[in-house]
Design an enzyme around this catalytic site. Sequence first.
Site, PDB file in Angstrom:
ATOM      1  N   ARG A 259      -4.661   9.576  10.977  1.00 60.47           N
ATOM      2  CA  ARG A 259      -6.046   8.189  10.942  1.00 60.47           C
ATOM      3  C   ARG A 259      -7.173   8.284  11.360  1.00 60.47           C
ATOM      4  NH1 ARG A 259      -3.460   2.451  11.767  1.00 60.47           N
ATOM      5  NH2 ARG A 259      -5.463   0.958  10.996  1.00 60.47           N
TER       6      ARG A 259
ATOM      7  N   LYS B 240       2.110   4.597   1.555  1.00 60.33           N
ATOM      8  CA  LYS B 240       1.781   5.268   2.739  1.00 60.33           C
ATOM      9  C   LYS B 240       1.737   6.309   3.040  1.00 60.33           C
ATOM     10  CE  LYS B 240       3.842   5.289   7.318  1.00 60.33           C
ATOM     11  NZ  LYS B 240       3.510   6.310   7.724  1.00 60.33           N
TER      12      LYS B 240
ATOM     13  N   ARG C 219       0.722  -3.702  17.030  1.00 58.92           N
ATOM     14  CA  ARG C 219       1.495  -4.060  16.169  1.00 58.92           C
ATOM     15  C   ARG C 219       2.903  -4.660  15.673  1.00 58.92           C
ATOM     16  NH1 ARG C 219       3.963   0.855  14.819  1.00 58.92           N
ATOM     17  NH2 ARG C 219       2.303   1.818  17.013  1.00 58.92           N
TER      18      ARG C 219
ATOM     19  N   PHE D  66      -7.857   1.517   3.664  1.00 54.52           N
ATOM     20  CA  PHE D  66      -7.202   0.460   2.929  1.00 54.52           C
ATOM     21  C   PHE D  66      -7.443  -0.356   3.795  1.00 54.52           C
ATOM     22  CE2 PHE D  66      -4.705   2.810   6.101  1.00 54.52           C
ATOM     23  CZ  PHE D  66      -5.478   2.147   7.545  1.00 54.52           C
TER      24      PHE D  66
ATOM     25  N   LYS E  80       5.547  -0.992   7.135  1.00 59.55           N
ATOM     26  CA  LYS E  80       6.385  -0.200   6.882  1.00 59.55           C
ATOM     27  C   LYS E  80       7.810   0.501   6.325  1.00 59.55           C
ATOM     28  CE  LYS E  80       5.918   3.102  11.226  1.00 59.55           C
ATOM     29  NZ  LYS E  80       5.301   3.612  12.043  1.00 59.55           N
TER      30      LYS E  80
ATOM     31  N   ASP F  80       1.008  -1.241   0.146  1.00 65.25           N
ATOM     32  CA  ASP F  80      -0.245  -0.036   0.508  1.00 65.25           C
ATOM     33  C   ASP F  80       0.719   0.883  -0.535  1.00 65.25           C
ATOM     34  OD1 ASP F  80      -1.610  -2.127   0.198  1.00 65.25           O
ATOM     35  OD2 ASP F  80      -2.840  -0.788   2.453  1.00 65.25           O
TER      36      ASP F  80
ATOM     37  N   ARG G 192      -7.035   7.713  15.969  1.00 65.25           N
ATOM     38  CA  ARG G 192      -6.359   6.571  16.180  1.00 65.25           C
ATOM     39  C   ARG G 192      -6.244   6.502  17.792  1.00 65.25           C
ATOM     40  NH1 ARG G 192      -0.569   5.467  14.189  1.00 65.25           N
ATOM     41  NH2 ARG G 192      -0.302   4.975  16.765  1.00 65.25           N
TER      42      ARG G 192
END
Length: 528
Positions: free
Chosen positions: A241, A236, A390, A318, A396, A234, A256
């Site tokens: 967010r 970035k 995470r 996304f 990323k 994707d 977020r």
Amino acid sequence: MPLHEQDGAAGSVGAVVLNGLVLLVDVVATSGAVAATRSRKAKVIAMAALLSSASPDEIEIVTSYLGGALRQRRTGLGWRAVSTLPPPAAEPSLTVLEVHAAFDAIAALGGAGSQAARSAAVADLFGRATADEQAWLRGVVTGAVRQGALDALVQEAVAAAAAVPLAAVRRAAMLTGSTVAVAVAAFSGGLDTLEAFGLEVGRPVLPMLASSAPDLPAALAKASRGAGGEVAVDVKLDGIRIQVHRSGDVVRIATRTLEDITDRLPEVVEIARSLPASAFVLDGEALALDADGRPRPFQETASRTAQAAGVSVTPYFFDVLHVDGDDLLDSPGTVRMAALERLVPPEHRVPRLVTADPAAAADFLTESLRSGHEGVVVKNPTAPYDAGRRGSAWVKVKPVHTLDLVVLAVEWGSGRRHGWLSNIHLGARDPETGGFVMLGKTFKGMTDEMLAWQTQRFQELEASRSSHVVQVRPEQVVEIAFDGVQRSSRYPGGMALRFARVVRYRDDKLAAEADTIDLVREFFEHRG
């Protein structure tokens, strides 16, 4: 043996109960025991012992206090309000319920005479507290409780004390966005109550987060778990967010950190209402674009006054977690990707390439950068939506390496920067201790506007100062660009950032979300 009379060993902590009420001194002693040990197991044992002694009416408050936070979102109190205190009490007597009621009353004060009434209420509450209790209360008011009890550790303690599986506690906390609410449920109804929590349209869940990799090959290997198979890549985006919930005509947008920003993004609400479903939960980014469709500076997107300045934002999605009665959290990424394509038109989807070809992924990264974006996020297409975590399923890659670090202290500037707080001390989060490991200092990348802002901001966060350095509460996250990580005997982690410079301050991130010292070591091992 009462907590305040014992030797403070974390493994032997037990709470004093007076007429069925947990005393504040128990919370303070547990906090001290947790801060004094590096052992994760000992921290959990200490907190679980206190939770086990709490009554049903106290669980919510004790859980919140163990996490270093009051239940009241705002009290009207700051550092100045608690900088001068009355003489402490000789013996502990305050219960957690009394403390909570006192802060409720303080938070409710307003209007004419409220400042004097607030000062009197603070004096009354703190006058009933011992010296240790006063120090803890001051810390919790100002956000300076440093005991190493991150939310994940509190969840472990809840699971241990309530005798329920940790996985059930974590999942329920993810779905509700509240460890405190889950603690109450765990003690009142056990596993059955925890398992009853589900995805609820309109109630934000903690977002899935991406880990980092120093380069694209490392990201591809990490996301594919070394198998080298097909991945989704994707673009970035450098935006805010957003999590968008729709139920009928009702739309709610959360950040977020689960802050409701629906009223600030009417253009996103309009787009959400145009989509061909009556109920859904979407994950994405909102960002401001220029006339050529390139991203504008992040500050314009993040600014609360963006609309007044004539800047609109565009949403790009996304992921999708729910559509018209179907929960997709546990579905593999391929299923969620297909559902997203059916629901959201291309102009509002994050550009994506699904490939097993490293060369194609590299070309996609190049094009992303050429378009003005930050980089890419490489995703494992078989992974579920691991909300609130995470892990390695999303990775990323930003060719300009950046870390989200926490400001630990600031030095007064000299020369042209005289009178401004300038050189910031940078710390990475240590997930084992809950503290921060210093990695260096920087004053590079700061504009005059930024210097003026941070001079005010860091004096508000001041914990102590010398003639040259202001120590601050570790709350402000800053994004730092750097050229590499080098060995250093000057700092406790044995590493320092090379050519660190400020990109921006991150008010959309909490200190508990800052990058870890483990990630810094990964950069060090890759780049030396």
